[in-house]
Design a protein around this motif. Structure first.
Motif, PDB file in Angstrom:
ATOM      1  N   ASN A 162       0.845  -1.185   0.000  1.00  0.00           N
ATOM      2  CA  ASN A 162       0.000   0.000   0.000  1.00  0.00           C
ATOM      3  C   ASN A 162       0.887   1.243   0.000  1.00  0.00           C
ATOM      4  OD1 ASN A 162      -1.473   2.290   1.328  1.00  0.00           O
ATOM      5  ND2 ASN A 162      -3.161   0.824   1.240  1.00  0.00           N
ATOM      6  N   PRO A 163       0.738   2.145  -0.977  1.00  0.00           N
ATOM      7  CA  PRO A 163       1.652   3.301  -1.061  1.00  0.00           C
ATOM      8  C   PRO A 163       1.581   4.213   0.148  1.00  0.00           C
ATOM      9  CG  PRO A 163      -0.187   3.547  -2.597  1.00  0.00           C
ATOM     10  CD  PRO A 163      -0.250   2.152  -2.074  1.00  0.00           C
ATOM     11  N   HIS A 164       0.411   4.336   0.772  1.00  0.00           N
ATOM     12  CA  HIS A 164       0.296   5.198   1.943  1.00  0.00           C
ATOM     13  C   HIS A 164       1.143   4.672   3.098  1.00  0.00           C
ATOM     14  CE1 HIS A 164      -3.048   7.822   0.523  1.00  0.00           C
ATOM     15  NE2 HIS A 164      -3.285   6.777  -0.260  1.00  0.00           N
ATOM     16  N   ASN A 165       1.008   3.361   3.394  1.00  0.00           N
ATOM     17  CA  ASN A 165       1.779   2.789   4.487  1.00  0.00           C
ATOM     18  C   ASN A 165       3.263   2.726   4.157  1.00  0.00           C
ATOM     19  OD1 ASN A 165      -0.443   2.446   6.115  1.00  0.00           O
ATOM     20  ND2 ASN A 165      -0.781   0.313   5.524  1.00  0.00           N
ATOM     21  N   MET A 166       3.606   2.504   2.895  1.00  0.00           N
ATOM     22  CA  MET A 166       5.006   2.460   2.504  1.00  0.00           C
ATOM     23  C   MET A 166       5.670   3.822   2.694  1.00  0.00           C
ATOM     24  SD  MET A 166       5.061   0.091  -0.941  1.00  0.00           S
ATOM     25  CE  MET A 166       6.764   0.530  -1.239  1.00  0.00           C
ATOM     26  N   ILE A 167       4.991   4.877   2.294  1.00  0.00           N
ATOM     27  CA  ILE A 167       5.566   6.218   2.434  1.00  0.00           C
ATOM     28  C   ILE A 167       5.692   6.595   3.907  1.00  0.00           C
ATOM     29  CG2 ILE A 167       4.992   8.660   2.135  1.00  0.00           C
ATOM     30  CD1 ILE A 167       4.306   8.142  -0.672  1.00  0.00           C
ATOM     31  N   LYS A 168       4.676   6.290   4.695  1.00  0.00           N
ATOM     32  CA  LYS A 168       4.743   6.629   6.118  1.00  0.00           C
ATOM     33  C   LYS A 168       5.846   5.843   6.815  1.00  0.00           C
ATOM     34  CE  LYS A 168      -0.123   7.943   6.356  1.00  0.00           C
ATOM     35  NZ  LYS A 168      -1.479   7.608   6.876  1.00  0.00           N
ATOM     36  N   ALA A 169       6.034   4.581   6.452  1.00  0.00           N
ATOM     37  CA  ALA A 169       7.127   3.800   7.032  1.00  0.00           C
ATOM     38  C   ALA A 169       8.481   4.346   6.587  1.00  0.00           C
ATOM     39  CB  ALA A 169       6.988   2.334   6.627  1.00  0.00           C
ATOM     40  N   THR A 170       8.573   4.776   5.326  1.00  0.00           N
ATOM     41  CA  THR A 170       9.819   5.357   4.826  1.00  0.00           C
ATOM     42  C   THR A 170      10.152   6.649   5.548  1.00  0.00           C
ATOM     43  OG1 THR A 170       9.387   4.381   2.643  1.00  0.00           O
ATOM     44  CG2 THR A 170      11.025   6.148   2.764  1.00  0.00           C
ATOM     45  N   PHE A 171       9.152   7.486   5.794  1.00  0.00           N
ATOM     46  CA  PHE A 171       9.389   8.737   6.511  1.00  0.00           C
ATOM     47  C   PHE A 171       9.783   8.483   7.962  1.00  0.00           C
ATOM     48  CE2 PHE A 171       7.876  10.977   2.926  1.00  0.00           C
ATOM     49  CZ  PHE A 171       8.205  12.313   3.107  1.00  0.00           C
ATOM     50  N   GLU A 172       9.204   7.442   8.569  1.00  0.00           N
ATOM     51  CA  GLU A 172       9.603   7.118   9.941  1.00  0.00           C
ATOM     52  C   GLU A 172      11.064   6.693   9.976  1.00  0.00           C
ATOM     53  OE1 GLU A 172       8.528   3.974  13.515  1.00  0.00           O
ATOM     54  OE2 GLU A 172       7.119   4.290  11.866  1.00  0.00           O
ATOM     55  N   ALA A 173      11.477   5.935   8.945  1.00  0.00           N
ATOM     56  CA  ALA A 173      12.879   5.517   8.885  1.00  0.00           C
ATOM     57  C   ALA A 173      13.800   6.713   8.661  1.00  0.00           C
ATOM     58  CB  ALA A 173      13.060   4.479   7.778  1.00  0.00           C
ATOM     59  N   LEU A 174      13.441   7.600   7.755  1.00  0.00           N
ATOM     60  CA  LEU A 174      14.280   8.766   7.478  1.00  0.00           C
ATOM     61  C   LEU A 174      14.363   9.695   8.688  1.00  0.00           C
ATOM     62  CD1 LEU A 174      13.146   9.646   3.835  1.00  0.00           C
ATOM     63  CD2 LEU A 174      15.258   8.510   4.546  1.00  0.00           C
ATOM     64  N   SER A 175      13.281   9.778   9.454  1.00  0.00           N
ATOM     65  CA  SER A 175      13.300  10.625  10.646  1.00  0.00           C
ATOM     66  C   SER A 175      14.244  10.082  11.709  1.00  0.00           C
ATOM     67  CB  SER A 175      11.887  10.754  11.231  1.00  0.00           C
ATOM     68  OG  SER A 175      10.998  11.320  10.289  1.00  0.00           O
ATOM     69  N   ALA A 176      14.533   8.782  11.664  1.00  0.00           N
ATOM     70  CA  ALA A 176      15.420   8.169  12.658  1.00  0.00           C
ATOM     71  C   ALA A 176      16.891   8.255  12.277  1.00  0.00           C
ATOM     72  CB  ALA A 176      15.034   6.707  12.869  1.00  0.00           C
ATOM     73  N   VAL A 177      17.194   8.739  11.077  1.00  0.00           N
ATOM     74  CA  VAL A 177      18.591   8.859  10.649  1.00  0.00           C
ATOM     75  C   VAL A 177      19.263   9.989  11.431  1.00  0.00           C
ATOM     76  CG1 VAL A 177      20.139   9.341   8.725  1.00  0.00           C
ATOM     77  CG2 VAL A 177      18.096   7.948   8.358  1.00  0.00           C
ATOM     78  N   GLN A 178      20.429   9.708  12.005  1.00  0.00           N
ATOM     79  CA  GLN A 178      21.178  10.700  12.785  1.00  0.00           C
ATOM     80  C   GLN A 178      22.600  10.802  12.254  1.00  0.00           C
ATOM     81  OE1 GLN A 178      20.981   9.629  16.916  1.00  0.00           O
ATOM     82  NE2 GLN A 178      18.784   9.989  17.068  1.00  0.00           N
ATOM     83  N   SER A 179      23.084  12.013  12.199  1.00  0.00           N
ATOM     84  CA  SER A 179      24.453  12.248  11.744  1.00  0.00           C
ATOM     85  C   SER A 179      25.427  12.035  12.902  1.00  0.00           C
ATOM     86  CB  SER A 179      24.589  13.673  11.202  1.00  0.00           C
ATOM     87  OG  SER A 179      24.382  14.614  12.235  1.00  0.00           O
ATOM     88  N   PRO A 180      26.699  11.751  12.617  1.00  0.00           N
ATOM     89  CA  PRO A 180      27.696  11.614  13.695  1.00  0.00           C
ATOM     90  C   PRO A 180      27.803  12.872  14.560  1.00  0.00           C
ATOM     91  CG  PRO A 180      28.550  10.730  11.645  1.00  0.00           C
ATOM     92  CD  PRO A 180      27.255  11.399  11.310  1.00  0.00           C
TER      93      PRO A 180
END
Length: 214
Positions: free
Chosen positions: A168-186
């Motif tokens: 489902n594109p809605h759930n895929m995009i929301k899961a992708t955004f949750e993953a991107l929000s968890a990315v942290q720089s050194p």
């Protein structure tokens, strides 16, 4: 002796004040124009991608009413990205609403060298589950569907992604955004721990070397 019209003290003073107000308003107008131009420039740098559009219907007394639901992803290809949804009776109006909603909810993603992620990350939303992995230069975007639109708009050039849940594109995009929000720089991690960036990167390199030797 009769004074000429406008030669009294009131005439020049009133004229001078009026002229001053006019010049001040001109300056304020110039600042407003510069602000508007900067906003227009930022808007022109944002690109959008239509991810999915679906026809929906509502049953009412006397029949059905049809409409369209759109989901759009926007970004400046330099780390800022957002998504939004919109519903309307016509397709262009649904896309416009979704685009405006996406611009209001943009987030910033930390990118390494402006091309890939700093580390691997997993995102969940509902039945959607995605895995995002950093990749070396030249890999390209290995992803499909809704995730590719997100990566193109955020500015990722090298990334490997896999959806292991719903399509489902809605759930895929929301899961992708949750993953991107968890990315942290050194830099962010070092600041939170009270250490230097070199300490964080050095420890990570030692761990990688130990795992490779094992």
């Amino acid at each position: 002796m009769a004074r000429a019209p406008g030669s009294g003290r009131g005439g020049p003073r009133e004229g001078g004040e009026g002229g001053g107000r006019g010049r001040r308003s001109d300056r304020e107008g110039g600042r407003g124009q510069r602000r508007d131009s900067s906003i227009d420039r930022e808007e022109s740098e944002i690109i959008d991608r239509l991810v999915d559009i679906n026809r929906v219907s509502k049953t009412v007394k006397g029949g059905k009413r049809f409409g369209f639901a759109a989901i759009v992803v926007v970004g400046d290809q330099r780390g800022r990205v957002g998504y939004g949804t919109g519903k309307a009776r016509e397709v262009p109006e649904a896309i416009r609403k979704a685009t405006e909603s996406a611009k209001r909810g943009m987030i910033r993603v930390a990118l390494r060298e402006g091309r890939t992620l700093h580390h691997d990350v997993i995102g969940h939303f509902g039945a959607g589950r995605v895995v995002l992995r950093a990749a070396p230069a030249g890999t390209g975007i290995i992803a499909g569907g809704a995730m590719r639109a997100v990566f193109e708009t955020v500015g990722l050039k090298d990334v490997v992604a896999k959806s292991v849940g719903t399509s489902n594109p809605h759930n895929m995009i929301k899961a992708t955004f949750e993953a991107l929000s968890a990315v942290q720089s050194p830099r962010t991690v070092a600041g939170r721990r009270g250490k230097k960036v070199a300490d964080i990167l050095g420890r990570r390199d030692d761990q990688v070397a130990a795992e490779a030797a094992a």
